[in-house]
Each structure stands twice: as structure tokens, then as C-alpha cells.
Design a protein around this motif. Structure first.
Motif, mmCIF file in Angstrom:
data_model
loop_
_atom_site.group_PDB
_atom_site.id
_atom_site.type_symbol
_atom_site.label_atom_id
_atom_site.label_comp_id
_atom_site.label_asym_id
_atom_site.label_seq_id
_atom_site.Cartn_x
_atom_site.Cartn_y
_atom_site.Cartn_z
ATOM 1 N N LEU A 1 0.820 -1.188 0.000
ATOM 2 C CA LEU A 1 0.000 0.000 0.000
ATOM 3 C C LEU A 1 0.864 1.252 0.000
ATOM 4 O O LEU A 1 0.503 2.281 -0.592
ATOM 5 N N VAL A 2 2.019 1.144 0.635
ATOM 6 C CA VAL A 2 2.883 2.300 0.811
ATOM 7 C C VAL A 2 3.530 2.731 -0.506
ATOM 8 O O VAL A 2 4.081 3.809 -0.613
ATOM 9 N N PHE A 3 3.451 1.858 -1.545
ATOM 10 C CA PHE A 3 3.952 2.207 -2.874
ATOM 11 C C PHE A 3 2.945 3.072 -3.630
ATOM 12 O O PHE A 3 3.260 3.589 -4.689
ATOM 13 N N ARG A 4 1.737 3.170 -3.120
ATOM 14 C CA ARG A 4 0.669 3.735 -3.920
ATOM 15 C C ARG A 4 0.329 5.148 -3.501
ATOM 16 O O ARG A 4 0.449 5.518 -2.339
ATOM 17 N N ARG A 5 -0.109 5.930 -4.455
ATOM 18 C CA ARG A 5 -0.307 7.350 -4.229
ATOM 19 C C ARG A 5 -1.418 7.631 -3.208
ATOM 20 O O ARG A 5 -1.401 8.652 -2.516
ATOM 21 N N GLU A 6 -2.376 6.713 -3.086
ATOM 22 C CA GLU A 6 -3.497 6.962 -2.183
ATOM 23 C C GLU A 6 -3.044 7.088 -0.723
ATOM 24 O O GLU A 6 -3.739 7.644 0.099
ATOM 25 N N ILE A 7 -1.901 6.452 -0.396
ATOM 26 C CA ILE A 7 -1.379 6.592 0.967
ATOM 27 C C ILE A 7 -0.592 7.887 1.011
ATOM 28 O O ILE A 7 0.596 7.930 0.764
ATOM 29 N N TYR A 8 -1.244 8.945 1.334
ATOM 30 C CA TYR A 8 -0.667 10.276 1.229
ATOM 31 C C TYR A 8 0.488 10.484 2.182
ATOM 32 O O TYR A 8 0.327 10.338 3.393
ATOM 33 N N LEU A 9 1.639 10.851 1.643
ATOM 34 C CA LEU A 9 2.827 11.175 2.452
ATOM 35 C C LEU A 9 3.045 10.186 3.589
ATOM 36 O O LEU A 9 3.063 10.588 4.752
ATOM 37 N N TYR A 10 3.187 8.938 3.286
ATOM 38 C CA TYR A 10 3.447 7.970 4.349
ATOM 39 C C TYR A 10 4.962 7.766 4.481
ATOM 40 O O TYR A 10 5.585 8.243 5.423
ATOM 41 N N ALA A 11 5.540 7.062 3.494
ATOM 42 C CA ALA A 11 6.990 6.868 3.524
ATOM 43 C C ALA A 11 7.713 8.202 3.389
ATOM 44 O O ALA A 11 8.788 8.394 3.959
ATOM 45 N N THR A 12 7.119 9.132 2.665
ATOM 46 C CA THR A 12 7.758 10.436 2.478
ATOM 47 C C THR A 12 7.825 11.204 3.795
ATOM 48 O O THR A 12 8.836 11.859 4.090
ATOM 49 N N ALA A 13 6.764 11.115 4.589
ATOM 50 C CA ALA A 13 6.785 11.741 5.908
ATOM 51 C C ALA A 13 7.889 11.124 6.755
ATOM 52 O O ALA A 13 8.640 11.831 7.448
ATOM 53 N N ALA A 14 8.024 9.798 6.696
ATOM 54 C CA ALA A 14 9.079 9.111 7.444
ATOM 55 C C ALA A 14 10.452 9.576 6.962
ATOM 56 O O ALA A 14 11.357 9.839 7.767
ATOM 57 N N PHE A 15 10.616 9.691 5.640
ATOM 58 C CA PHE A 15 11.900 10.099 5.073
ATOM 59 C C PHE A 15 12.264 11.517 5.509
ATOM 60 O O PHE A 15 13.381 11.775 5.970
ATOM 61 N N LEU A 16 11.319 12.437 5.390
ATOM 62 C CA LEU A 16 11.612 13.826 5.757
ATOM 63 C C LEU A 16 11.830 13.953 7.266
ATOM 64 O O LEU A 16 12.750 14.642 7.718
#
Lengths: 216, 216, 216
Positions: free
Chosen positions: A146-161
Motif C-alpha cells: 500500500l505504501v507504494f501507492r499514491r493513495e497513501i498520502y505522504l506515508y513513507a515520504t513523511a518518514a523520510f523527511l
């Protein structure tokens, strides 16, 4: 002593929340009680386990004592029966999950730094701790993560930032506890902002659309 | 010396049986000889490998010598060609697989105890050694793990109860070899009872049936 | 110094090529930028990571420094945007990928020998380093590993034969660098021959065709 207890309490909260999202992933999948427990364990422990194996941190965090295992198994069993009678409050869970993401990410990045890896690797360890459990869970139920998909808004990106912010901070400022708190807050706010304003990463849109099996 | 040989013989029998179930999982899947060998290796070694990595047991059991590897590869290649001409006796295989489950579970739980982990972790190591190889095999062929599903009567549950019995026994009674034998027999009987009377765990039946992608 | 630089250069080339095949696997899959980066990392690092964990080689090769990580992430991000505007030259990529397969296989087999494992295990370490990253990539996008299928002509088989040749050679002849070069060339030629003449392994064709769920 009190501070340590506070952190442990939060970690156990994070493990419970991750276990619940593991259980809920079994919806509509013909999975039995054992499957539900495995999904809970994989979601709660997957990211931290991969991190510890990669860093060579022995023993793996949940193998060192029974507390986390018992927490995750009990949570899974309780939720398994509970959801037969009650609907869970999904919007509350989503916020709890955002907090678990933020906390796990910080713990992972900090453990990377404790093993003196490069800052970029420490950030990756953070992201991995935050999201890999959910990826493994999705693999087990036969879904593309799910985390690869756009519908999960800023999930891994939030973790990265959030992890990048935390790791940068530790190079400027030597205050371990406050850095953790700031990093957690930043990750949490980014994730919640992603949900609220539906901000996502761009999708992969190659010119060559059909997947060719000619290349490996 | 003779006893050790007996145990080794049984372990090789278990590896062969697991390799065969790995090969048979390739049915109807357009898999070639290499794929069949990988499925055999993953089924036979997957559980023990994850256990050894989690415990920090180096080297991983099948990396220490070539015997298990050669056994599994040869078994896979022979069965690959054999099944072109003969049907395998599935009911015999099912009993052999129940025995392999029981044996692997005991070996895993014993190794956990040897690394002085908490009893609950040792039980988990047993269950993992017994079932994780089959789970990885199912992942590789794109199926939700069979062991999550109710149709596999008392599979992981037999491993769990058998491992719990074995680990409890070792705290009461210091007879390593008999404990192994008793634990194996209990697991085997539970598994066979599950098959015979079609006993399974309850299925996950939440009130909220459609899988919502809103929550991670 | 110069020789070492040459090898490093080639390794970085291999990592980039593997990352590109990871990105391209996302075609038609509704994957976002994060997913594409994960697929690139898993393809480039997956095989070597499993090898290092199995051998107990700490730290895992890409955790020791940031170079490989930055290479793979940058490659993924550049390709992610590039393919919106340009088609990639797939036939060139296929040859580059054959070279990466050959190189990774040799590096894996050599590392196995450096850890003094049995020759058969060293060959397996080589094959695993060459192909496991691509297998994990296929798992993540919900496909049965491409390398299991006959259409991928002599892929894992080229790695197996090349690694066997290399490992045999080191027992006859103590010339580390030339052995690596010969092994790489043999693997590369086998893979290219497989593509050109469409040579593949036999498919699994059991008499009992329907997959029975009766046997685990």
C-alpha cells in the motif's frame, strides 16, 4: 527511570497499533486466527527486525524479551474477536498509526546512528523501521504494498523527511531526547497534513506503458 | 554416535519431504526446473534460516556443510522428472509432511532454548521453523500462505501446542532426548487429528467486511 | 589501486543497471516515486544482502558506506523522470543486465569462498547474489519471479554454470583476478546465447495437473 518508562510505554503503544493494522489487513481474505496473529507480528516487528539484521544488532529487539511478543499476540487475539461485534474507529486508528509511524521511524534512525553508519544509511534505517512491517504484511496477503501507492498520502515520504530532519538535528545539537521529540512531531505533522490535504508523490508514468517481459 | 546418526537421518528425511512439497507447489504455475529447485530450497530451509538469523546463530544451519543443500537439490530434480511419469501418493506425503512439521518444530524450539531466550520466544522459534518455509514457498508462487487458511486443519496450531508442550516439559524434566520424542509425537498426533476430523481455527469475520484502504 | 578502482567502477555500473530494471518493473502498476526507489534498492541490493546475512558478513555491503545507496537512489529518481519523456533502449539494457548478472554472480561466489564455505554453497551464494534481487522485486510487484519462467532464457542457469566454472577454476589455478574475468565472460556469453537462441530449462509438467490444496 521515569523517562525510560515513558519511552517503553510509547513503544508498546506503537507495537499495539501496528498489530491492529496487521489484523485489519486480513479483512476479506479467508484468514484464520493463526494468520491474523502472524500478520500482526509481521506488521509490528518486520521493520525493526530487518533493521537489526542489517545493522548486525544482536539479539533482534523483540527476541531479547517476551514483552513485545506478548503485547502483539494479545492485541491480535483481542482484536480478532472484538471486530466480530464492534466496528473499530478507523479515523482514530489512522491518527494512532501516524504516531506509530513517526515513533518507529525515530527509533530506527537513532539505532542507525548508534551503530555509527553514514547519515544517509541512518535515514534509511528510520524509514525502513517505519514502513517495512506494513510492506511485509501486504506481501503476505498478496497485495502490492500500500505504501507504494499514491493513495497513501505522504506515508513513507513523511518518514523520510522526518528521519532526515532528526538525523540533521543530531549533528547540530546534542540533545538526544528533544531531538527525538522534534523528529516525531515533524513526521506526525507531515503524515497528518498528507492525509488532510491528500498530498502524494507523483506516480510512475513511463512512455512505454505495457510491461515488457523481454527485459529481465 | 548412533543416536546422532538417527537424528541426522530424520532431519534429512524432513528436508526431503519439505523439498517435495516445495516442488509440488509449482503445479499449474509455468515454473521451470530452476524455479522448482528454488521452491524446494525455500520450503526446506526457509524456517530454519529465519530462526538462525533471528537468534544470531552463525553459520546458518545449511551453510555449515553441503549435505542438506545436496539433499534438497537432488530431491527436487528427481521429483521434477518423476512426476512427469508417475503420480505421487499424496496421502502418504501428507503424513510424511506432518512428521516433518513435528520434527522441525521441535528442532526450532530446542535451538531457541539453547540460545537461552524466553520460553515464549522458544515456542515461536519452533512454530517458525515448522511453518515459515511453507509460507515463503506460497509467497513465491503468488498465493496467500496456505497455513493462514482454515482448510489446513491444525497445522500451525499443532506446531504451537507441540512446541509449548515440549518447552514446558524441559522445565519440569531434564531428559533432552525423551522430551524431543514426546514433543514430536504430540505435534504429529495433533496434526493428524486435525486432518482426520477436519478441526481448524476460527476464521477472521469482522463486522466491517470490505477492506478499506483508508487505514494504512 | 587502479585495479581496485576498476572493480568498484564495474560494481557501481552493475548497481545502476539493477536499479534501472527495478524501476522498469513498476510499469503498469500504479506505483509512486517512493515505490520506484524501493524497487530499485531491492533489485540492486537484495541478492547481496541475503548473501551477507547468510554468511554472517557484517556489515552488509551497502550498509558499510553511502556510495551504493546514493548511486541506486539517484539512478532510480533520474530514470523515474526520464522515462516520462524518452523510451529506454531495452536491447542495450538487456545486454547491460546480462553483464550485471555475470558480475554479481562472480562477486557472490568469491565472497562465499572467502568465508570458506563448501564449494557447492559458494556456487549457491553466487547464483543468489545474481538473481535474488530480481526475485524480491517481482515479489513486491505481485508477480511470480520472472526468473522461474522459461521465457527468461538461461538466466539463473547461466549464473549457476558460470559460478560453477569460477569456483572450479579457483581450485585449479590461483589467479584471483583472471578467474573473475573468465567467470564473468562465461556467464555473460551463456546468458547472451540463451537470449539469442532462446534456450531455456524444461518446464514443470506433472501428471497431476490441478494444484491440490490437500497436501500442504
Amino acid at each position: 527511570m521515569k523517562i525510560w518508562s515513558m519511552q517503553q510505554l510509547l513503544e508498546h503503544f506503537g507495537v499495539s497499533v501496528a498489530a491492529i493494522t496487521g489484523v485489519l489487513a486480513a479483512r476479506g481474505k479467508q484468514v484464520d486466527l493463526f494468520g491474523v496473529v502472524v500478520l500482526a507480528l509481521v506488521t509490528a516487528f518486520g521493520g525493526g527486525t530487518i533493521r537489526d539484521l542489517l545493522l548486525g544488532a544482536h539479539p533482534v529487539f523483540w527476541v531479547a524479551g517476551p514483552e513485545f511478543l506478548l503485547n502483539a499476540v494479545l492485541t491480535a487475539v483481542v482484536v480478532f474477536f472484538l471486530v466480530r461485534f464492534r466496528e473499530l474507529p478507523l479515523s482514530v486508528l489512522q491518527v494512532a498509526d501516524a504516531f506509530a509511524l513517526a515513533l518507529f521511524t525515530m527509533i530506527g534512525a537513532r539505532k542507525g546512528l548508534a551503530f555509527a553508519v553514514d547519515p544517509s544509511i541512518a535515514v534509511l534505517m528510520g524509514v525502513m523501521t517505519g514502513v517495512a512491517g506494513g510492506m511485509l504484511r501486504d506481501l503476505l496477503i498478496g497485495e502490492i504494498p500500500l505504501v507504494f501507492r499514491r493513495e497513501i498520502y505522504l506515508y513513507a515520504t513523511a518518514a523520510f523527511l522526518g528521519a532526515s530532519f532528526f538525523v540533521s538535528l543530531t549533528y547540530w545539537w546534542d540533545h538526544a531526547r528533544l531531538n527525538m521529540i522534534f523528529g516525531t512531531v515533524v513526521t506526525l505533522l507531515l503524515r497528518l497534513a498528507g492525509i488532510k490535504w491528500r498530498i502524494g508523490l507523483p506516480l510512475f508514468r513511463p512512455k512505454i506503458s505495457p510491461r515488457g517481459d523481454d527485459i529481465k
